[in-house]
Design an enzyme around this catalytic site. Structure first.
Site, PDB file in Angstrom:
ATOM      1  N   GLY A  53     -64.548 -17.945 -47.237  1.00 28.66           N
ATOM      2  CA  GLY A  53     -63.900 -18.936 -48.097  1.00 28.66           C
ATOM      3  C   GLY A  53     -64.473 -20.334 -47.979  1.00 28.66           C
ATOM      4  O   GLY A  53     -64.715 -20.838 -46.877  1.00 28.66           O
ATOM      5  N   ASN A  76     -55.373 -12.448 -37.792  1.00 27.53           N
ATOM      6  CA  ASN A  76     -56.301 -13.567 -37.693  1.00 27.53           C
ATOM      7  C   ASN A  76     -55.658 -14.823 -38.236  1.00 27.53           C
ATOM      8  O   ASN A  76     -54.807 -14.773 -39.134  1.00 27.53           O
ATOM      9  CB  ASN A  76     -57.606 -13.270 -38.434  1.00 27.53           C
ATOM     10  CG  ASN A  76     -57.549 -13.695 -39.888  1.00 27.53           C
ATOM     11  OD1 ASN A  76     -57.701 -14.885 -40.202  1.00 27.53           O
ATOM     12  ND2 ASN A  76     -57.288 -12.753 -40.781  1.00 27.53           N
ATOM     13  N   GLY A  79     -58.158 -20.109 -40.406  1.00 29.47           N
ATOM     14  CA  GLY A  79     -57.867 -21.413 -41.015  1.00 29.47           C
ATOM     15  C   GLY A  79     -59.005 -21.956 -41.856  1.00 29.47           C
ATOM     16  O   GLY A  79     -59.206 -23.170 -41.938  1.00 29.47           O
ATOM     17  N   CYS A 137     -54.492 -17.367 -49.009  1.00 29.12           N
ATOM     18  CA  CYS A 137     -54.784 -17.560 -47.593  1.00 29.12           C
ATOM     19  C   CYS A 137     -53.500 -17.950 -46.862  1.00 29.12           C
ATOM     20  O   CYS A 137     -52.888 -18.963 -47.186  1.00 29.12           O
ATOM     21  CB  CYS A 137     -55.842 -18.638 -47.373  1.00 29.12           C
ATOM     22  SG  CYS A 137     -56.155 -18.905 -45.606  1.00 29.12           S
ATOM     23  N   ASN A 199     -54.879  -9.540 -50.031  1.00 29.60           N
ATOM     24  CA  ASN A 199     -55.182 -10.379 -48.878  1.00 29.60           C
ATOM     25  C   ASN A 199     -54.320  -9.869 -47.716  1.00 29.60           C
ATOM     26  O   ASN A 199     -53.624  -8.858 -47.842  1.00 29.60           O
ATOM     27  CB  ASN A 199     -54.891 -11.845 -49.212  1.00 29.60           C
ATOM     28  CG  ASN A 199     -55.713 -12.810 -48.350  1.00 29.60           C
ATOM     29  OD1 ASN A 199     -55.885 -12.576 -47.147  1.00 29.60           O
ATOM     30  ND2 ASN A 199     -56.194 -13.884 -48.946  1.00 29.60           N
ATOM     31  N   GLY A 251     -57.952  -3.500 -48.150  1.00 29.46           N
ATOM     32  CA  GLY A 251     -56.869  -3.482 -47.180  1.00 29.46           C
ATOM     33  C   GLY A 251     -57.017  -2.264 -46.298  1.00 29.46           C
ATOM     34  O   GLY A 251     -56.545  -1.187 -46.633  1.00 29.46           O
ATOM     35  N   GLY A 252     -57.739  -2.411 -45.199  1.00 31.67           N
ATOM     36  CA  GLY A 252     -57.846  -1.329 -44.222  1.00 31.67           C
ATOM     37  C   GLY A 252     -58.818  -0.228 -44.563  1.00 31.67           C
ATOM     38  O   GLY A 252     -58.744   0.864 -44.000  1.00 31.67           O
ATOM     39  N   GLY A 273     -63.547  -4.965 -45.344  1.00 37.47           N
ATOM     40  CA  GLY A 273     -63.282  -6.189 -44.603  1.00 37.47           C
ATOM     41  C   GLY A 273     -63.343  -5.992 -43.111  1.00 37.47           C
ATOM     42  O   GLY A 273     -64.428  -5.962 -42.506  1.00 37.47           O
TER      43      GLY A 273
END
Lengths: 311, 271
Positions: A53, A76, A79, A137, A199, A251-252, A273
């Site tokens: 990002g 996680n 940030g 996020c 997300n 997602g996974g 991811g």
């Protein structure tokens, strides 16, 4: 379906205005800016790389500890640490351009104005194939998920970015909402071409000996196999409600079998991811798994799988 | 900050466990066959190991400092302290079992002139990279200071002593050596040396104290950090520690480290 064995299924993936050579994309934040995986991942076999990002200005990110392991997953709270869009373009993007892979820039703002300025800066930038508007996020105090929780705010930021760019426009959706379909509809109504989902799920883990959260910020985003059923369900819900909208499911996803499951639920492409942390060549291995599945089942075009769950 | 030079040699290999040897009730020394890693490993580097080739729990890999590499038979040694599910599973692995091992990763200890005295400060399993250093780097004088909770936990102390000119031990309970912290031994040790360089690996308070002592004396100090890692290759930014100086920044333990010049670390911000 064909009679005999399929040597190599057609992997071409059409996501509205974005055409990719394969359905496997790296998810934002998990593949850095690509070069971290140099020699470990063949980028030319990926559909696209979604970069970590980006924000207008460099961002320090959250204090450590930033990650912790949870059952079949991880939390996680990075940030959005990143060097800022200018340093990305100057220092990170050239390496990716050399890899011959489309680059999706994931953009993050604290205000609508910041999203717009990022979109303007990246539009026309050689090597950028699409923009992914991150309104999900969970690890920042301003912006991020604030925009992604409310359909009106979603429409405001996505509409403004739509007006600022001619690039294919992705919107990354949060699972931390009452109705993901409502947010998806709001994004599509103002011009989103493609939706990425999901997300991370907001989570927390506490060290029972120190009585402290295991992440410095307290809460973080849950990813990994633990969230896969939630993600598959949300892809299915959005696909059912908006069957014309191309979806990137994530997602996974650890294996080709996981990817096929998302495609059956309605995803035209998949994001890999957390798997890349466990297996640096996961992006390639997931594609191999999809190919093997298609060959075994005599499927000539992997796009045939999309949304073909039988209820 | 320069990238680690050996990066093109990083491989994700199937490492076969050859020997599993318990050194204490909670320490196990694992010898894996991993020729490409053994061939390129430098002291201070680590491998990122899946603790099970199957299944998703534990999910993330576990990083282990390379405690030794044997070029002749292509093996590496990893010292594991069993503290949780992942390390317990490693302790139960039988020889012949294979695990995915990514490495060698990270920035190693620097090259230090042969004529300078090297002081190795080890705390607990932090002895691993320092043992590799002592066994492979030649110096006119090598001094080891090694501390742990108790004598039982001072694993591989004899081997460390074999490679060093002088070795002093410290234990929290006084069961052997100095009764107290290993860092208590530093002032006298450094005071007796001409032009020393300190290499330290152990708990963060130990390294902070070592770095402070070295700074006071103007002695160069390099520290090797441990952290929870995600990817191990610098992508996820999960393992950062504060860097020294302004503007504030973080550095990645996995990629910018695990070995840092102590002056690069923002010790006052470390938690």
């Amino acid at each position: 379906m064909s009679e005999g064995p399929v040597l190599l299924p057609d992997l071409r993936t059409v996501l509205g205005p974005l055409e990719l050579r394969s359905p496997v994309i790296t998810a934002s934040g998990t593949c850095g800016y690509g070069s971290e995986y140099e020699g470990l991942l063949d980028f030319s076999r990926l559909g696209a790389v979604t970069v970590k990002g980006l924000t207008l200005q460099p961002r320090l990110g959250n204090p450590p500890p930033r990650i912790c392991e949870t059952p079949a997953g991880m939390l996680n709270s990075i940030g959005l640490e990143n060097p800022g869009v200018e340093a990305f373009i100057a220092e990170k993007l050239p390496w990716l351009i050399d890899q011959d892979v489309p680059v999706i820039a994931n953009i993050n703002g604290g205000t609508v104005e910041e999203y717009v300025r990022l979109a303007e800066r990246l539009t026309g930038c050689p090597g950028i194939a699409a923009l992914e508007v991150n309104i999900s996020c969970p690890n920042v105090d301003h912006g991020g998920l604030e925009f992604g929780k409310d359909p009106r705010q979603t429409a405001q930021v996505v509409g403004a970015v739509r007006s600022a760019t001619t690039l294919p426009l992705l919107v990354k959706l949060s699972p931390n909402v009452t109705s993901i379909v409502e947010i998806a509809q709001a994004a599509v109504d103002v011009g989103a071409d493609i939706l990425s989902l999901i997300n991370t799920l907001v989570g927390m883990s506490i060290d029972i000996f120190s009585h402290r959260p295991r992440l410095a910020r307290g809460i973080g985003g849950l990813s990994g196999p633990a969230i896969k059923p939630v993600a598959v369900r949300m892809v299915w819900e959005v696909h059912r409600a908006l069957p014309e909208v191309p979806l990137i499911g994530m997602g996974g996803i650890m294996t080709g079998a996981d990817a096929v499951e998302f495609m059956l639920a309605g995803a035209s492409a998949v994001g890999v991811g957390t798997a890349s942390f466990v297996n640096p060549s996961a992006g390639n291995d997931v594609l191999d798994g999809i190919i093997e599945y298609a060959r075994h089942r005599g499927i000539e075009r992997v796009a045939e799988l999309v949304g073909s769950v039988i209820l | 900050m320069p990238d680690d030079a050996s990066r093109p040699s990083i491989r994700d290999v199937r490492a076969e466990l050859q020997v599993s040897k318990w050194l204490s009730p909670i320490h196990v020394l694992l010898t894996f066959r991993a020729p490409t890693i053994a061939a390129h490993a430098q002291p201070g580097q680590f491998v990122h190991l899946r603790v099970s080739a199957f299944g998703n729990s534990p999910l993330l890999r576990r990083p282990f400092s390379i405690a030794g590499a044997n070029l002749a038979d292509g093996t590496i040694r990893l010292l594991v302290r069993t503290v949780g599910r992942g390390t317990f599973m490693l302790g139960e692995l039988f020889p012949g079992g294979e695990l995915p091992a990514l490495g060698p990763l990270g920035r190693p200890f620097p090259e230090i002139e042969k004529g300078r005295e090297v002081v190795l400060v080890a705390g607990g399993v932090g002895v691993a990279p320092l043992l590799f250093y002592a066994a492979t780097r030649d110096h006119d004088t090598k001094v080891a200071l090694y501390g742990a909770e108790a004598e039982l936990a001072l694993v591989l102390a004899d081997e460390l002593a074999e490679h060093c000119d002088r070795t002093q031990l410290a234990t929290d309970d006084g069961s052997v050596g100095h009764h107290g912290f290993v860092t208590d031994l530093l002032p006298e040790t450094l005071g007796g040396l001409r032009d020393p360089v300190v290499l330290a690996c152990g708990p963060r308070p130990m390294m902070a104290k070592t770095a402070a002592e070295c700074r006071t004396r103007g002695v160069p100090c390099y520290v090797s950090f441990e952290a929870w890692l995600g990817c191990g290759v610098g992508a996820c930014l999960g393992c950062v520690i504060p860097a020294a100086g302004e503007p504030r920044a973080y550095v990645r333990v996995c990629r910018d480290g695990p070995v840092f010049d102590a002056d690069e670390v923002g010790w006052d911000l470390l938690r």
